[in-house]
Enzyme design. Structure first.
Site, PDB file in Angstrom:
ATOM      1  N   VAL A 152      -9.756   9.889   1.316  1.00 49.26           N
ATOM      2  CA  VAL A 152      -9.875   8.523   0.462  1.00 49.26           C
ATOM      3  C   VAL A 152     -10.117   7.301   1.210  1.00 49.26           C
ATOM      4  O   VAL A 152      -9.360   7.229   2.279  1.00 49.26           O
ATOM      5  CB  VAL A 152      -8.488   8.450  -0.391  1.00 49.26           C
ATOM      6  CG1 VAL A 152      -8.731   7.111  -1.110  1.00 49.26           C
ATOM      7  CG2 VAL A 152      -8.411   9.794  -1.221  1.00 49.26           C
TER       8      VAL A 152
ATOM      9  N   HIS B  28      -2.038  -1.318   6.898  1.00 50.55           N
ATOM     10  CA  HIS B  28      -1.519  -1.628   5.706  1.00 50.55           C
ATOM     11  C   HIS B  28      -0.509  -0.614   5.163  1.00 50.55           C
ATOM     12  O   HIS B  28       0.316  -1.201   4.158  1.00 50.55           O
ATOM     13  CB  HIS B  28      -2.757  -1.400   4.640  1.00 50.55           C
ATOM     14  CG  HIS B  28      -3.558   0.105   4.888  1.00 50.55           C
ATOM     15  ND1 HIS B  28      -4.469   0.397   5.697  1.00 50.55           N
ATOM     16  CD2 HIS B  28      -3.528   1.191   4.373  1.00 50.55           C
ATOM     17  CE1 HIS B  28      -4.946   1.390   6.007  1.00 50.55           C
ATOM     18  NE2 HIS B  28      -4.084   1.888   4.738  1.00 50.55           N
TER      19      HIS B  28
ATOM     20  N   PRO C 165      -6.470  -4.980  11.310  1.00 57.61           N
ATOM     21  CA  PRO C 165      -7.646  -4.742  11.408  1.00 57.61           C
ATOM     22  C   PRO C 165      -7.834  -3.393  11.624  1.00 57.61           C
ATOM     23  O   PRO C 165      -7.679  -3.096  12.972  1.00 57.61           O
ATOM     24  CB  PRO C 165      -8.178  -5.606  12.209  1.00 57.61           C
ATOM     25  CG  PRO C 165      -7.125  -6.904  12.570  1.00 57.61           C
ATOM     26  CD  PRO C 165      -5.885  -6.192  12.123  1.00 57.61           C
TER      27      PRO C 165
ATOM     28  N   ASN D 210      -6.909  11.936   4.487  1.00 53.25           N
ATOM     29  CA  ASN D 210      -6.638  12.308   2.856  1.00 53.25           C
ATOM     30  C   ASN D 210      -7.799  12.071   2.179  1.00 53.25           C
ATOM     31  O   ASN D 210      -7.684  12.240   0.894  1.00 53.25           O
ATOM     32  CB  ASN D 210      -5.545  11.054   2.525  1.00 53.25           C
ATOM     33  CG  ASN D 210      -5.952   9.748   2.791  1.00 53.25           C
ATOM     34  OD1 ASN D 210      -7.194   9.464   2.671  1.00 53.25           O
ATOM     35  ND2 ASN D 210      -5.132   8.923   3.156  1.00 53.25           N
TER      36      ASN D 210
ATOM     37  N   HIS E  69       0.875  -1.204  -0.065  1.00 55.80           N
ATOM     38  CA  HIS E  69       0.139  -0.124  -0.087  1.00 55.80           C
ATOM     39  C   HIS E  69       0.860   1.268  -0.032  1.00 55.80           C
ATOM     40  O   HIS E  69       1.525   1.606   0.835  1.00 55.80           O
ATOM     41  CB  HIS E  69      -0.723   0.009   1.218  1.00 55.80           C
ATOM     42  CG  HIS E  69      -1.799  -1.062   1.142  1.00 55.80           C
ATOM     43  ND1 HIS E  69      -1.329  -2.444   1.605  1.00 55.80           N
ATOM     44  CD2 HIS E  69      -3.213  -1.246   0.906  1.00 55.80           C
ATOM     45  CE1 HIS E  69      -2.644  -3.202   1.335  1.00 55.80           C
ATOM     46  NE2 HIS E  69      -3.244  -2.635   1.113  1.00 55.80           N
TER      47      HIS E  69
ATOM     48  N   GLU F 159     -17.292  -3.515  24.936  1.00 54.57           N
ATOM     49  CA  GLU F 159     -16.441  -4.655  25.225  1.00 54.57           C
ATOM     50  C   GLU F 159     -15.293  -5.069  23.915  1.00 54.57           C
ATOM     51  O   GLU F 159     -14.183  -5.157  24.267  1.00 54.57           O
ATOM     52  CB  GLU F 159     -17.434  -5.941  24.942  1.00 54.57           C
ATOM     53  CG  GLU F 159     -18.468  -6.396  25.959  1.00 54.57           C
ATOM     54  CD  GLU F 159     -19.824  -5.610  25.847  1.00 54.57           C
ATOM     55  OE1 GLU F 159     -20.503  -5.951  26.686  1.00 54.57           O
ATOM     56  OE2 GLU F 159     -19.935  -4.889  24.949  1.00 54.57           O
TER      57      GLU F 159
ATOM     58  N   PHE G 291     -21.138 -12.356  25.285  1.00 51.82           N
ATOM     59  CA  PHE G 291     -20.856 -11.032  24.616  1.00 51.82           C
ATOM     60  C   PHE G 291     -19.323 -11.141  24.033  1.00 51.82           C
ATOM     61  O   PHE G 291     -18.817 -10.113  23.636  1.00 51.82           O
ATOM     62  CB  PHE G 291     -21.123 -10.045  25.576  1.00 51.82           C
ATOM     63  CG  PHE G 291     -22.628  -9.799  25.897  1.00 51.82           C
ATOM     64  CD1 PHE G 291     -23.496 -10.090  24.943  1.00 51.82           C
ATOM     65  CD2 PHE G 291     -22.865  -9.698  27.216  1.00 51.82           C
ATOM     66  CE1 PHE G 291     -24.681  -9.801  25.265  1.00 51.82           C
ATOM     67  CE2 PHE G 291     -24.209  -9.449  27.492  1.00 51.82           C
ATOM     68  CZ  PHE G 291     -25.129  -9.603  26.670  1.00 51.82           C
TER      69      PHE G 291
ATOM     70  N   HIS H 191      -4.177   4.357  -2.730  1.00 55.05           N
ATOM     71  CA  HIS H 191      -4.336   3.642  -1.730  1.00 55.05           C
ATOM     72  C   HIS H 191      -3.248   2.105  -1.815  1.00 55.05           C
ATOM     73  O   HIS H 191      -2.471   2.017  -0.815  1.00 55.05           O
ATOM     74  CB  HIS H 191      -5.745   2.917  -1.363  1.00 55.05           C
ATOM     75  CG  HIS H 191      -5.925   1.932  -0.271  1.00 55.05           C
ATOM     76  ND1 HIS H 191      -5.980   2.446   1.074  1.00 55.05           N
ATOM     77  CD2 HIS H 191      -5.891   0.793  -0.298  1.00 55.05           C
ATOM     78  CE1 HIS H 191      -6.076   1.668   1.919  1.00 55.05           C
ATOM     79  NE2 HIS H 191      -5.889   0.468   1.146  1.00 55.05           N
TER      80      HIS H 191
ATOM     81  N   HIS I 140     -28.841 -14.679  25.745  1.00 46.72           N
ATOM     82  CA  HIS I 140     -27.672 -14.814  26.648  1.00 46.72           C
ATOM     83  C   HIS I 140     -27.282 -16.155  27.118  1.00 46.72           C
ATOM     84  O   HIS I 140     -26.342 -16.364  27.851  1.00 46.72           O
ATOM     85  CB  HIS I 140     -28.343 -14.117  28.169  1.00 46.72           C
ATOM     86  CG  HIS I 140     -28.293 -12.602  28.207  1.00 46.72           C
ATOM     87  ND1 HIS I 140     -29.164 -12.009  27.081  1.00 46.72           N
ATOM     88  CD2 HIS I 140     -27.810 -11.473  28.770  1.00 46.72           C
ATOM     89  CE1 HIS I 140     -29.074 -10.670  27.035  1.00 46.72           C
ATOM     90  NE2 HIS I 140     -28.345 -10.527  28.194  1.00 46.72           N
TER      91      HIS I 140
END
Length: 724
Positions: free
Chosen positions: A251, A126, A179, A249, A86, A476, A502, A325, A539
């Site tokens: 983008v 990235h 991520p 940027n 990238h 969480e 959860f 990118h 639950h």
């Protein structure tokens, strides 16, 4: 020269402020990029808190501008060689990198794990060639050859930055990112840990912790919800040692950012309670002034610097577009290098001037480091016990699991839920492991992981930065990322609690913790099964525990009684290769007092053990975990040829010797049945028949839910009889 008019920056007008003509000349001279020296200067919302520094000296500014362009060249050459990567961020944020590594960050490239270094996290992972380029230029042990091997097998330059682990040991990488949004929230955890370390270890006479946490993030990071959760927490707890740099940027990958976002992010961060800055990210003066002001401002507000940048800057064919990118610019590398004044025929070019400049930076940094070492030595002499504790915490040295289970008295517990057992045991753990802290996503009362006498962490109310109990609020996802950040910081061991069901709100953070081998992190997940009862299927976890067991490096414990719970907690603070999930029950369960308490602890620390031995020739093995072990023991009571194996932790059992595994589950006995109040799939590795719950539960008292779905000793006995 205040009357100089600037062209508008992507249709946005910014406040014009005075600047040094010399500084602009220096930048323009050293850079072939037109208008490089910045179209706009600051528009700062909290102007009163900003102390404008003098413009960077001309020679330093020229050196930084040159280094920025050479960093662009390194990124272009590495991505072109890999035909992968990238380009947009390394080209668009070069001036930010030059400012951080060239004159604003506190670090020592020769000691990349120095405890009081500033931390830099590339949340937009990235753009990893940005980080690798600057680590090389700044003198870290990351060679040009490693840059040439970008994204190749066994290189120290993987596609996204990886915190040192068994796969990569790249110096200067403070967080595994990729991520989007995680790095922003990790940075909050690092800032929290720095505040805690300062509160715990600094004294009136000596300051050994006073560093800052920086994170560089893009639009994707701020669109992800985890960054919003973490930003609210950081402002509420007044983490003013945190500086987030926003690579604005305009983008995103598919489209220009305006296609999917229209909020005023500056107003959003102001509303959270951050101090905000709005600058041209290509103007070295503006970047330096903003970062210097952010560092100097100890006003209880984390800092958000919006750096308006051109993605892929310097590559005229793609800059400012979403084509910039990724690796779309590979075809235009030679032209771009020519445009910014780099030799086209020399790949991975770094001038002697830039190398000399960073030698000077390192000399200055080493002088600061040496001064700190004197302070540390004096502090250590004055506080020998505290120094020993800190050094053990950083080295991750402490009692072994075998020593720890002996140091915790027998629980002598009645029939009780393992969350209740856990509440007693966490008090022992906190005493035996001084750097252990714990928090909850608003469920201390239910998960029972509050450290008594530990104090509460944060700002205001009854809180202090020395507190051991973290209140994450109902956040969480941020909790998981913040726990990772605490682990990356490298001093404390932290656990966080919520209901097991959860865990899906922060599953991405568990994956990264497992990948990064963050053994300082653990999760206390209660209300473990359909036994939750009345709250109903929303639950009641059925797939959750097995869903965690499939993560490499993550140990998942579901203990069957208080003594196994001791072993699970001990393992969570002594396991070296990854995080640990502790799965505790809401419902009461019997204690297996027929087996000595220490035998249960020692057996559990092997992942599985014989909880009841057959009294005649072995006929059937019943394998169970958690609240189902009590049913297995009852079903086996009238079967002299039945062996009961308690398996609180599958992955730990798998790490035992073949001899031990054979002693617990002899291959000669193929008549095996397993029982767990959850999905059955994973148990077929060990048994030919499984009594499980392969459907969602329903709302009713827990004992009814359990019996209706077959989680009883009577049903287990029937299933065993049907195997004959």
């Amino acid at each position: 020269h205040g009357g100089h008019s600037f062209p508008s920056f992507k249709k946005k007008q910014y406040t014009k402020m005075k600047f040094s003509m010399l500084a602009i000349a220096a930048a323009a001279l050293s850079s072939g990029v037109n208008g490089f020296a910045a179209n706009q200067r600051f528009a700062v919302r909290s102007v009163s808190s900003l102390k404008m520094s003098a413009a960077v000296e001309v020679d330093t500014k020229a050196a930084l501008a040159t280094a920025a362009n050479e960093a662009r060249g390194l990124a272009m050459d590495s991505i072109a060689a890999a035909h992968s990567g990238h380009m947009g961020l390394p080209l668009g944020c070069a001036e930010i990198g030059a400012t951080l590594y060239g004159n604003q960050m506190q670090y020592n490239a020769a000691d990349p794990t120095w405890m009081n270094r500033d931390r830099f996290i590339l949340s937009a992972g990235h753009g990893s060639m940005f980080l690798y380029s600057w680590l090389n230029l700044a003198g870290f042990d990351l060679s040009i050859d490693e840059l040439k091997n970008f994204r190749q097998h066994h290189s120290q330059t993987p596609g996204h930055p990886e915190f040192p682990n068994s796969e990569h040991t790249t110096p200067g990488i403070e967080s595994t990112t990729g991520p989007l949004g995680q790095g922003v929230a990790n940075a909050v955890g690092l800032a929290l840990s720095e505040k805690m370390a300062a509160a715990k270890y600094n004294t009136e006479d000596h300051t050994i912790f006073d560093h800052h946490i920086y994170a560089l993030a893009g639009d994707g990071c701020f669109q992800e919800g985890v960054s919003a959760e973490a930003a609210a927490f950081a402002a509420h707890e007044q983490l003013d040692n945190l500086v987030i740099l926003y690579d604005a940027n305009e983008v995103t990958l598919d489209k220009m950012a305006e296609y999917t976002q229209s909020e005023d992010i500056i107003k959003r961060y102001e509303a959270y309670g951050w101090e905000v800055y709005d600058i041209d990210g290509h103007d070295l003066d503006a970047v330096e002034e903003a970062i210097a002001a952010a560092k100097a401002s100890n006003n209880g507000k984390p800092k958000f610097i919006k750096c308006n940048t051109v993605i892929g800057k310097g590559m005229e064919e793609t800059e400012g577009t979403n084509a910039a990118h990724g690796e779309a610019g590979v075809a235009y590398v030679d032209n771009a290098k020519k445009n910014i004044g780099l030799p086209v025929d020399e790949k991975w070019y770094v001038s002697e001037g830039t190398r000399d400049f960073f030698k000077g930076v390192q000399e200055k940094n080493t002088a600061n480091y040496d001064e700190w070492k004197k302070t540390y030595a004096a502090w250590s002499d004055a506080n020998p016990e505290m120094a020993k504790e800190l050094e053990s915490a950083i080295a991750d040295e402490g009692m072994s699991a075998e020593e720890m289970i002996k140091a915790i008295p027998a629980t002598e517990a009645p029939a009780e839920a393992t969350r209740v057992s856990g509440n007693k045991i966490i008090q022992d753990i906190a005493k035996l492991v001084p750097n252990y802290i714990s928090g909850s996503a608003d469920l201390h009362g239910s998960c029972r992981n509050y450290i008594e006498g530990g104090g509460n962490f944060g700002a205001g109310f009854d809180k202090s930065y020395a507190g051991k109990n973290l209140y994450f609020g109902i956040r969480e996802h941020a909790m998981g990322s913040i726990l990772n950040g605490i682990a990356y910081h490298g001093i404390f061991k932290a656990s966080g609690s919520t209901f097991a069901v959860f865990v899906d709100y922060f599953r991405p953070t568990i994956r990264v913790a497992s990948l990064a081998e963050l053994n300082r992190v653990s999760y206390i997940l209660t209300h473990d099964s359909i036994g939750v009862g009345e709250d109903g299927p929303t639950h009641q976890p059925v797939e959750t525990v097995s869903g965690l067991r499939v993560f490499p490096n993550l140990d998942v414990w579901r203990p069957s009684d208080a003594e196994e719970t001791v072993a699970s907690f001990v393992s969570s603070v002594t396991y070296k290769d990854g995080p640990t999930a502790l799965i505790f029950s809401r419902q009461n369960m019997d204690q297996n007092d027929a087996v000595d308490y220490m035998e249960r602890r020692e057996g559990a620390l092997k992942g599985a053990y014989v909880a009841k031995k057959e009294t005649e020739d072995l006929d059937v093995i019943i394998i169970a975990t958690g609240s189902e072990v009590q049913h297995a023991l009852k079903a086996a009571a009238d079967l002299p040829g039945a062996r009961v194996v308690s398996m609180p932790c599958m992955s730990l059992y798998e790490r035992q010797t073949d001899e031990y595994k054979e002693s617990v589950l002899p291959s000669s006995c193929t008549k095996r049945i397993a029982m767990e109040a959850g999905v059955s799939g994973l148990w077929y590795k060990y048994a030919s028949k499984v009594v499980g719950v392969d459907r969602f539960g329903f709302s009713a008292p827990g004992d009814i839910t359990m019996s209706e779905l077959g989680m009883t000793s009577e049903n287990l006995s029937e299933q065993i009889a049907s195997m004959n």
